[in-house]
Every structure is written in C-alpha cells, then in structure tokens.
Design a protein around this motif. Structure first.
Motif, PDB file in Angstrom:
ATOM      1  N   LEU A 735       0.664  -1.020  -0.018  1.00 31.54           N
ATOM      2  CA  LEU A 735      -0.061   0.086   0.143  1.00 31.54           C
ATOM      3  C   LEU A 735       0.999   1.289  -0.056  1.00 31.54           C
ATOM      4  O   LEU A 735       0.822   2.142  -0.841  1.00 31.54           O
ATOM      5  CB  LEU A 735      -0.843  -0.048   1.243  1.00 31.54           C
ATOM      6  CG  LEU A 735      -1.881  -1.066   1.198  1.00 31.54           C
ATOM      7  CD1 LEU A 735      -2.757  -0.919   2.515  1.00 31.54           C
ATOM      8  CD2 LEU A 735      -3.099  -0.999  -0.003  1.00 31.54           C
ATOM      9  N   ARG A 736       1.829   1.174   1.024  1.00 29.57           N
ATOM     10  CA  ARG A 736       2.579   2.476   1.025  1.00 29.57           C
ATOM     11  C   ARG A 736       4.135   1.945   1.240  1.00 29.57           C
ATOM     12  O   ARG A 736       4.454   0.900   1.883  1.00 29.57           O
ATOM     13  CB  ARG A 736       2.092   3.043   2.219  1.00 29.57           C
ATOM     14  CG  ARG A 736       3.196   4.577   2.529  1.00 29.57           C
ATOM     15  CD  ARG A 736       2.525   5.137   3.526  1.00 29.57           C
ATOM     16  NE  ARG A 736       3.122   6.692   3.448  1.00 29.57           N
ATOM     17  CZ  ARG A 736       3.038   7.666   4.166  1.00 29.57           C
ATOM     18  NH1 ARG A 736       1.795   7.685   4.997  1.00 29.57           N
ATOM     19  NH2 ARG A 736       3.710   8.718   4.369  1.00 29.57           N
ATOM     20  N   SER A 743       5.338  12.064  -1.671  1.00 23.28           N
ATOM     21  CA  SER A 743       4.201  12.182  -2.583  1.00 23.28           C
ATOM     22  C   SER A 743       4.150  10.859  -3.470  1.00 23.28           C
ATOM     23  O   SER A 743       3.063  10.950  -3.894  1.00 23.28           O
ATOM     24  CB  SER A 743       4.673  13.446  -3.295  1.00 23.28           C
ATOM     25  OG  SER A 743       5.707  13.219  -4.072  1.00 23.28           O
ATOM     26  N   GLN A 744       4.958  10.062  -3.408  1.00 24.16           N
ATOM     27  CA  GLN A 744       4.848   8.863  -4.273  1.00 24.16           C
ATOM     28  C   GLN A 744       4.808   7.600  -3.376  1.00 24.16           C
ATOM     29  O   GLN A 744       4.897   6.714  -4.107  1.00 24.16           O
ATOM     30  CB  GLN A 744       6.217   8.908  -5.369  1.00 24.16           C
ATOM     31  CG  GLN A 744       6.273  10.151  -6.021  1.00 24.16           C
ATOM     32  CD  GLN A 744       5.290  10.133  -7.229  1.00 24.16           C
ATOM     33  OE1 GLN A 744       4.885   9.079  -7.681  1.00 24.16           O
ATOM     34  NE2 GLN A 744       4.622  11.284  -7.428  1.00 24.16           N
ATOM     35  N   TRP A 746       2.307   6.117  -1.761  1.00 24.40           N
ATOM     36  CA  TRP A 746       1.247   5.359  -1.837  1.00 24.40           C
ATOM     37  C   TRP A 746       1.155   4.551  -3.239  1.00 24.40           C
ATOM     38  O   TRP A 746       0.428   5.062  -4.084  1.00 24.40           O
ATOM     39  CB  TRP A 746      -0.199   6.052  -1.618  1.00 24.40           C
ATOM     40  CG  TRP A 746      -0.130   6.799  -0.401  1.00 24.40           C
ATOM     41  CD1 TRP A 746       0.057   8.000   0.551  1.00 24.40           C
ATOM     42  CD2 TRP A 746      -0.768   5.926   0.940  1.00 24.40           C
ATOM     43  NE1 TRP A 746      -0.283   7.740   1.625  1.00 24.40           N
ATOM     44  CE2 TRP A 746      -0.694   6.550   2.108  1.00 24.40           C
ATOM     45  CE3 TRP A 746      -1.093   4.389   1.044  1.00 24.40           C
ATOM     46  CZ2 TRP A 746      -0.988   6.112   3.440  1.00 24.40           C
ATOM     47  CZ3 TRP A 746      -1.628   4.126   2.332  1.00 24.40           C
ATOM     48  CH2 TRP A 746      -1.388   4.864   3.222  1.00 24.40           C
ATOM     49  N   ILE A 748       0.015   1.974  -3.935  1.00 24.21           N
ATOM     50  CA  ILE A 748      -1.216   1.119  -4.468  1.00 24.21           C
ATOM     51  C   ILE A 748      -2.079   1.983  -5.558  1.00 24.21           C
ATOM     52  O   ILE A 748      -2.871   1.256  -6.573  1.00 24.21           O
ATOM     53  CB  ILE A 748      -2.240   1.065  -3.126  1.00 24.21           C
ATOM     54  CG1 ILE A 748      -3.257   0.008  -3.485  1.00 24.21           C
ATOM     55  CG2 ILE A 748      -2.725   2.181  -2.753  1.00 24.21           C
ATOM     56  CD1 ILE A 748      -2.805  -1.308  -3.784  1.00 24.21           C
ATOM     57  N   THR A 749      -1.874   3.323  -5.506  1.00 24.26           N
ATOM     58  CA  THR A 749      -2.565   3.929  -6.703  1.00 24.26           C
ATOM     59  C   THR A 749      -1.903   3.756  -8.080  1.00 24.26           C
ATOM     60  O   THR A 749      -2.601   3.389  -9.081  1.00 24.26           O
ATOM     61  CB  THR A 749      -2.452   5.381  -6.601  1.00 24.26           C
ATOM     62  OG1 THR A 749      -1.101   5.978  -6.437  1.00 24.26           O
ATOM     63  CG2 THR A 749      -3.018   5.853  -5.261  1.00 24.26           C
ATOM     64  N   LYS A 750      -0.616   3.205  -7.885  1.00 20.26           N
ATOM     65  CA  LYS A 750      -0.025   2.787  -9.380  1.00 20.26           C
ATOM     66  C   LYS A 750      -0.381   1.509  -9.738  1.00 20.26           C
ATOM     67  O   LYS A 750      -0.396   1.282 -11.059  1.00 20.26           O
ATOM     68  CB  LYS A 750       1.571   2.913  -9.096  1.00 20.26           C
ATOM     69  CG  LYS A 750       2.106   4.083  -8.582  1.00 20.26           C
ATOM     70  CD  LYS A 750       2.004   5.266  -9.782  1.00 20.26           C
ATOM     71  CE  LYS A 750       2.715   6.428  -9.113  1.00 20.26           C
ATOM     72  NZ  LYS A 750       2.370   7.621 -10.062  1.00 20.26           N
ATOM     73  N   PHE A 752      -3.308   0.445  -9.941  1.00 24.64           N
ATOM     74  CA  PHE A 752      -4.706   0.475 -10.778  1.00 24.64           C
ATOM     75  C   PHE A 752      -4.354   1.553 -11.844  1.00 24.64           C
ATOM     76  O   PHE A 752      -5.314   1.596 -12.934  1.00 24.64           O
ATOM     77  CB  PHE A 752      -5.551   1.056  -9.938  1.00 24.64           C
ATOM     78  CG  PHE A 752      -6.007  -0.097  -8.785  1.00 24.64           C
ATOM     79  CD1 PHE A 752      -6.466  -1.184  -8.977  1.00 24.64           C
ATOM     80  CD2 PHE A 752      -5.622   0.289  -7.507  1.00 24.64           C
ATOM     81  CE1 PHE A 752      -6.753  -2.110  -8.073  1.00 24.64           C
ATOM     82  CE2 PHE A 752      -5.932  -0.693  -6.513  1.00 24.64           C
ATOM     83  CZ  PHE A 752      -6.478  -1.823  -6.599  1.00 24.64           C
ATOM     84  N   SER A 753      -3.277   2.182 -11.894  1.00 26.45           N
ATOM     85  CA  SER A 753      -3.127   3.431 -13.007  1.00 26.45           C
ATOM     86  C   SER A 753      -1.543   3.797 -13.166  1.00 26.45           C
ATOM     87  O   SER A 753      -0.989   4.167 -12.162  1.00 26.45           O
ATOM     88  CB  SER A 753      -3.798   4.663 -12.538  1.00 26.45           C
ATOM     89  OG  SER A 753      -3.612   5.597 -13.391  1.00 26.45           O
ATOM     90  N   GLY A 755       0.689   1.496 -13.611  1.00 27.25           N
ATOM     91  CA  GLY A 755       1.773   0.306 -13.041  1.00 27.25           C
ATOM     92  C   GLY A 755       2.867   0.047 -13.891  1.00 27.25           C
ATOM     93  O   GLY A 755       4.049  -0.094 -13.529  1.00 27.25           O
TER      94      GLY A 755
END
Length: 784
Positions: A735-736, A743-744, A746, A748-750, A752-753, A755
């Motif tokens: 997750l982190r 700023s980079q 987290w 987990i956001t990568k 789904f978008s 990556g």
C-alpha cells in the motif's frame, strides 16, 4: 529481490473464473435436488436475549444450518462432486427436514430453561418458496428466575468443613444470581476436584447433586447442594504407599511375566526391563511420595511430566489397594519406551524475483543419549541461491550457506542447589548448544560464526516461562572479497561502508540473555488472551569490567586476541487474541526492539541487526528488503555494476517496529478431510539505524518523519489446517512504500493506474532489482 515472480496479469483470470463457477453452482444448487425437496437458506432465532443468540444457534442441527460465506462451500461441494465424484471438498446443501427442525426447537427451548427461563416456549415457522426454505424459531422466554436461597446438605461433617473452607476459592453460586445450569455443573466439577485433591480416591461426581425448587413466586428459586455418602458409610481418605515403576523391555510392551527389582529405595521399586534408563531422571518426576495424602493433582503432574520426558510412547498409572494396611494406595506406573533414534531430511526451493535456490538439511535426534532422557539433536544444513536469466538454473550462483549444529537438552536444571518440586508447572531443561555458520556472497564477503551457549528454561506457572542464558559465547570471522585497491571497489565500500564493515569484522561476544514469556501455551486455543514475550541480550560488560580491573587501556579492548562486543538488545512481542465466535478470531500484534552498542563497540554485530518483511512480518515485502528508513538502493548505489555486485545484500537496521492486524475465519469445514481457513491482514512497520558512522542519513530513525518511514501492506491468506500442521499461503499487497518520496509513497494507486510505467522507471534506476506490488508467502504454522 522484492517479490516472487508470478505474472499478476495471468493470475486474476483463473481466480475470476473460479469465482464465477462457484457463484453459478451455488445459485443453481436447487437444480441438483428432487422437486419435493427444499434447501434451507436462512434460520433465525427470534425474541431471546442477544447474549444467548450465538450459543442458542449451536443447538440447531448441523444438517439444516444454512451454508455460510455466500454459498461457496455448497458451490465447491457441487462442483467437485460433479467433476470428480468426490465428497471431500465443501459441504452439501442443507436440505429441509421437519424432524430436525423439531429436534432443534426442543433443544433451543431446553437451552433457555437451562439459563433460568423455566417458562420458556419455542415455536417454529417455516416458509418455502421456489425450493428455498426459511425457518424462524419464535421464542417466548418468559421471566428469568433468580436464586433466592442456597442450602447445603452434607451429612459428613469432615466434608462439610472442607467445603466451607475451600468454596470461597471456586464457587460461582451466590444468592441473587440468575439461575444457570452451567454454574451448577461447574460447582459439581470443582467439588469433585476438591475431594480428589484431598485424599478421597473413591469419590466420583454422582455423589454431588442439586435440587431446584422453581415453584416460588416473583421468579425466585431455591437451590440445594447435596454431597451424598457412599452406601457403606463415610468417604475414606487414602495415603500413598510403595510405588512400582516398571519400564517395558521395548516399544512392543510388557511380557507375560515380570521379575521385579527386589530393592526398594525411598518408597519406590524401580524395575527397568529395557536396561536403557537411569533411575534418578525417571523417579525425579514421580510426585506420588510414600506417606503423603493421595492428591489427583500430583497424579496428573506425574503423568504429564513422564510423558514430557519424550522417551516413552505410553505412560500408564494405576493403583493397587494395599491389603495389609487400610486406606493405602500403591501406585503402579508402567512406561513403554518409544523409538530412541530418528533421522529427518528436509528441503525447500525458494523462488524469488529473478532468483532460484534450494536448501537441504539433515537432522539426527537421539532421545536418550546418556540414558537420562537427554535429547541430542545434530543438524547439517546447506543451500545456495542463483540468478535466473543467465543460462541454466544454478549457472550463476551468487550465494552459498552452510551450517552444522549440535544441541543437548537435559530435562532438569543443572544447578548446585536443590529445587523443591522441580517441574511442578512444566518440564525444566538445561540446554547446551554449539553451532558453526558459514556464508559466502560471491565477490563480496565470506563470513564464519561460531555460537556456543548454556541455557536454563523453567516454568513459574503453566503459562509463565523463564529462559536464562548465563553463558553466550560467539566468535565471528568475516572478510571482504572485494578488491578495495581499485576505484570500483573503493566506491562500493564508500556507498555501503556501514554494513560491509560489519560483515568484515573479526570479533568475539561474551554475554548473557534472558527471556520471559506469558501465555505461549494458549497460542493454539480460541480463547481471549494476551501473549507477551520480552527478552534482552547483553554482552561485553564483564569483559569491560575485567579490562578496567587489570588496567588495560587499549581501545578497543580484546579477549582471546579479538575485540569484544559490548551492547544491549531488548525486544518485546505483544499479541492480543480476541475470539469472535463461530470460528472467527481477531489478532493484534506489536513487535519492537532496538540494539545499542556502547563502551567497547561502535556497532552491534551483523547477526543482531533487525529486518523487516517476510512471511511472519510485513508480508507485502520479501524478508530483508524493506528499509532501513527511506533507503532506496537506486539512490544510494548509482552504478548498475555496483548494484549487481551487491545483489542480495540484506537491508537491516538497529531498531525495528512492526504492527499487524489479522482477521481469521473459517472458509470450508471439509476440504479433503481437513479445515480450510481464511485471513485478511494489515501490516505496518520498518527498520532503522540509530548509531552514528552510517553514511546514509535516510536510514536513520526520525520521530518527526516517522509517518513517511513506515511501510504499509495488506492482503489475504489461506490456512490448510491438518491439526498437527497448518500450511499457510499469503498474498501481500503493498500500500505504502517508504523508499520513495512522500508524494509517491502510496504505490497502491500505481497498481490501478500507470503501474507498467512505474515499474519500468523503477527498473531503470534500480536494476537488477525490479518492483512487484504483490508478494507471495508460503509457510508452516500461523505467522503469530
């Protein structure tokens, strides 16, 4: 080495397909039954106090309980039975059966009465639509009855006085409480235990009876406790006479005729037909002493400790009533030896991202090496790791490990003073251990460590265990294989001087350890409890004091020609286990520790450093790849050639904090004859440096910046419970990740978008390391 190399793009499809199959088979399960049958889809117990709901549900017959977990168990059963004709997976759909509904109704009604609702009545309502049944148990519990008065009828005055004195320690019965059958059963068990512990060998539970008068007004009841006398008079107390300890000649048991030892020493006749066991180690754990009052607690203690010697496959304890002396019991302890020696070969093949390896070990065990129930264990273990992608497997071996160890465990505390009732709460042990560990990382370092220790382990109570190591002696001989005369070698050492210097050290450790553990015996239970383990490792103080006494001014001080380590390393492990009922459990875990060097040392030994990640830690990271702090190898080692040379170097720290939350639940009651459990988890933590002399400031602990230095992962897992073993598979998801800018972090956001681009950029900067969002962990046993 960040994760196992499993293509996540291929992984979801089979899982999604399996879910669709299960969903369809579960939804269509009515097509697999006759038209005159119905599947029970829901059961509800209405209008009873909420605190009794869960237990009342257990009185519903299992064959009509609805399948939990969205029908997955039924879907698995139908799918496996349709495809493979096996009934070993899942559970068949619960068919409506009016007879079982009625039995359940009567049981729920009886249960309510046992809880003091003497006027309780339960009715059933069944609704069937499209072969799906809903059953509602409607209860009218009526008023709860409370105990107005407790009377005692104990004709034996000696027993009456004994009960009056002892009941304050155990009784659950008191005026004003709500009537409960369980409290009466508990009282009966406690009276039985009290009598068996006070010499009354012939006493049995049926002597304890209760009468209950519920025909009173205002929902009151009177309870009478009766302790009957035997038909032939009063209850008799017994004392212990002569004990016979018999050891069979082999594991096949006893022959038809036995010639007993003619000698009796201190009330014990010891006959060893196998000629393999010395007398003292066996009779030490016979707590049934001649002339003492019979006590069932000492009987159980003797039975348990003789089993825990781990040299007998069967322990049988009986009594013979002495014909010459009234009220005397002669114990007869029959011991059947188990196989003395065993050999076990184990191996594993760890497959990591970009690497493959194997580990093979052989363990030899002798359970009675010196004929005193001593356990000797000798182990040889070796393994290697190789990079993948440069030819055939094991063509590029970069790491080799080898170890040999010997451990001797003696089932007593070997101290120069007497310990009364040794082993009262658990089997004590004195453990002698010695081992040699060899590690070689190609072109980087070679390391040899000799470990020797003496440890005492004893039980304060059944749940409180102490472990004290008064002597812990360690020799370390390390060396760098890098050519430090070249600019390349100098650069690698400069970028990683702290860890490389630790690997190259030649030193000695002389110290002691202590550990205190609470509730380790409850780890496999489903009760609510708190587990605690605290340990401390201290070294160098005695040598430092000796150096000052003899006036040695050399720094660092030496012992046997080597500088000695001086440090303190405390660690604490706390776990909270909360049983949620119906095979569900919640666990919270906190593990923290710190190693601090002082005096004669500027750093703790390499092996004493902490690591993060792994199957029992922060599971979204492979072991030893998280941290320390905000460390990123691509930022610290800018040369790809240097990173390839340092490939596989552990990422360690002098301090660690780890926290875990895990929810455990039952998935399938029947999975090829065993239970399949599931778990979801959230892990967080990291390791840090705290001592000076490290050239990488991002690896240091910073309280103000701790929020940006914590790695966070989540995931899910499966546990295949075979009773004696639990095979575990966990999928961790990052997750982190603290190795990136705040700023980079987290990541987990990568997932789904973006990556693919994110991983490509990471590999350009960190190659040969690559980035993986998922980590797959296999293990035996629960993580904590």
């Amino acid at each position: 080495m960040k994760a196992y190399s499993i293509d996540k793009n291929k992984f979801p499809f089979p899982a999604i397909l399996l879910f669709i199959i299960l969903f369809v088979t579960a939804c269509s399960s009515t097509k697999l039954i006759d038209k005159n049958q119905a599947i029970v889809k829901s059961i509800k117990i209405d209008s009873i106090p909420s605190k009794y709901n869960e237990e009342a549900y257990t009185y519903i017959q299992k064959d009509i309980r609805p399948a939990p977990k969205l029908g997955i168990m039924v879907g698995l059963y139908d799918m496996f039975y349709t495809l493979f004709k096996t009934k070993s997976v899942g559970k068949p759909a619960p068919l409506m059966d009016s007879t079982l509904v009625e039995i359940s109704r009567a049981q729920v009604e009886k249960y309510l009465m046992s809880k003091g609702y003497f006027m309780a009545r339960v009715q059933t309502e069944i609704n069937i639509k499209k072969q799906r049944a809903k059953v509602v148990y409607k209860a009218s519990p009526g008023p709860a009855f409370f105990i107005a008065k407790i009377n005692y009828k104990i004709p034996d005055t000696v027993l009456s006085k004994l009960y009056d004195v002892k009941k304050v320690d155990f009784t659950h019965l008191h005026v004003g409480m709500q009537y409960d059958d369980d409290s009466l059963s508990y009282e009966r068990d406690q009276v039985y235990a009290m009598m068996k512990g006070a010499g009354y060998y012939d006493f049995s539970r049926p002597y304890v009876r209760f009468t209950v008068d519920s025909a009173l007004h205002n929902s009151k009841t009177n309870v009478v406790l009766l302790i009957d006398n035997p038909e032939n008079g009063k209850h008799q107390k017994y004392t212990i006479g002569q004990t016979n300890i018999l050891i069979a000649p082999n594991s096949n048991g006893f022959p038809d005729s036995i010639r007993l030892n003619p000698r009796t020493v201190r009330g014990i006749r010891y006959t060893d037909l196998s000629k393999r066991y010395r007398r003292a180690p066996i009779v030490r754990y016979d707590f049934l002493k001649q002339g003492e009052t019979y006590d069932v607690i000492k009987e159980n203690l003797t039975y348990d400790r003789l089993y825990e010697l781990n040299v007998f496959k069967n322990v049988k304890l009986e009594y013979s009533k002495n014909k010459d002396t009234a009220n005397v019991l002669d114990p007869i302890i029959q011991l059947t030896p188990q196989k003395r020696m065993s050999n076990r070969v184990e191996g594993e093949i760890p497959f990591n991202a970009g690497t493959v390896g194997f580990t093979v070990g052989d363990t030899y065990v002798d359970n009675n090496i010196f004929h005193g129930s001593e356990r000797f264990e000798f182990q040889v273990k070796g393994g290697l790791q190789s990079r993948i992608g440069s030819g055939a497997f094991f063509s590029d071996i970069y790491q080799r490990d080898f170890s040999v160890s010997g451990t001797l465990s003696v089932p007593r505390l070997m101290v120069p003073f007497d310990i009364p009732l040794m082993g009262k709460n658990g089997m004590p042990a004195t453990i002698f251990s010695s081992s040699y560990v060899f590690s070689l990382q190609q072109n980087i370092f070679v390391r040899r460590v000799y470990l020797n220790s003496i440890t005492y382990q004893w039980y304060e109570t059944k749940s409180k265990v102490h472990s004290f190591t008064p002597l812990n002696l360690e020799y370390r001989f390390g060396g760098l294989l890098l050519d430090t005369t070249t600019a390349y070698g100098k650069g690698i050492v400069a970028d990683n001087s702290y860890n490389l210097k630790l690997l190259a050290r030649k030193d000695i450790t002389l110290g002691m350890k202590y550990a205190y553990t609470v509730n380790a015996d409850k780890l496999l239970s489903t009760k609510d409890f708190v587990y605690f383990r605290g340990d401390i490792d201290i070294a160098g103080n005695m040598l430092q004091a000796a150096s000052k006494l003899i006036g040695e001014n050399q720094y660092p001080g030496t012992f046997l020609g080597l500088p000695f380590n001086q440090y303190v390393r405390p660690e604490v492990d706390v776990r909270w286990y909360n049983n949620l009922g119906l095979n569900r459990q919640f666990v919270a875990h906190l593990n923290t520790g710190v190693g601090y060097a002082y005096g004669n040392s500027t750093a703790i030994p390499f092996e004493k450093l902490f690591y993060a990640g792994g199957s029992t830690g922060i599971r979204a990271w492979q072991a030893r790849t998280l941290g320390p702090g905000n460390y990123n190898r691509g930022n610290s080692v800018t040369s790809q050639a240097a990173r390839e040379t340092l490939y596989g170097i552990d990422q360690l720290g002098e301090m660690h904090i780890e926290a875990n939350l895990e929810y455990r639940f039952r998935l399938i009651d029947n999975f090829f004859g065993s239970k399949l459990n599931g778990a979801t988890f959230l892990d967080a933590g990291n390791v840090w440096n705290i001592s000076p002399h490290n050239p990488q400031p991002e690896t240091y602990f910073n309280f103000k910046n701790i929020g940006n230095q914590i790695g966070v992962g989540t995931g899910f897992g499966l546990r295949y419970d075979l009773q004696y073993f639990i095979f575990r598979f966990d999928v961790g998801i990052k997750l982190r990740d603290p190795q990136f800018d705040p700023s980079q972090q987290w990541v987990i956001t990568k997932l789904f978008s973006g990556g693919k681009e994110f991983k490509s950029d990471y590999e350009l900067k960190n190659s040969p390391d690559s980035y993986h969002f998922f980590q797959y962990n296999f293990g035996i046993g629960l993580p904590f």
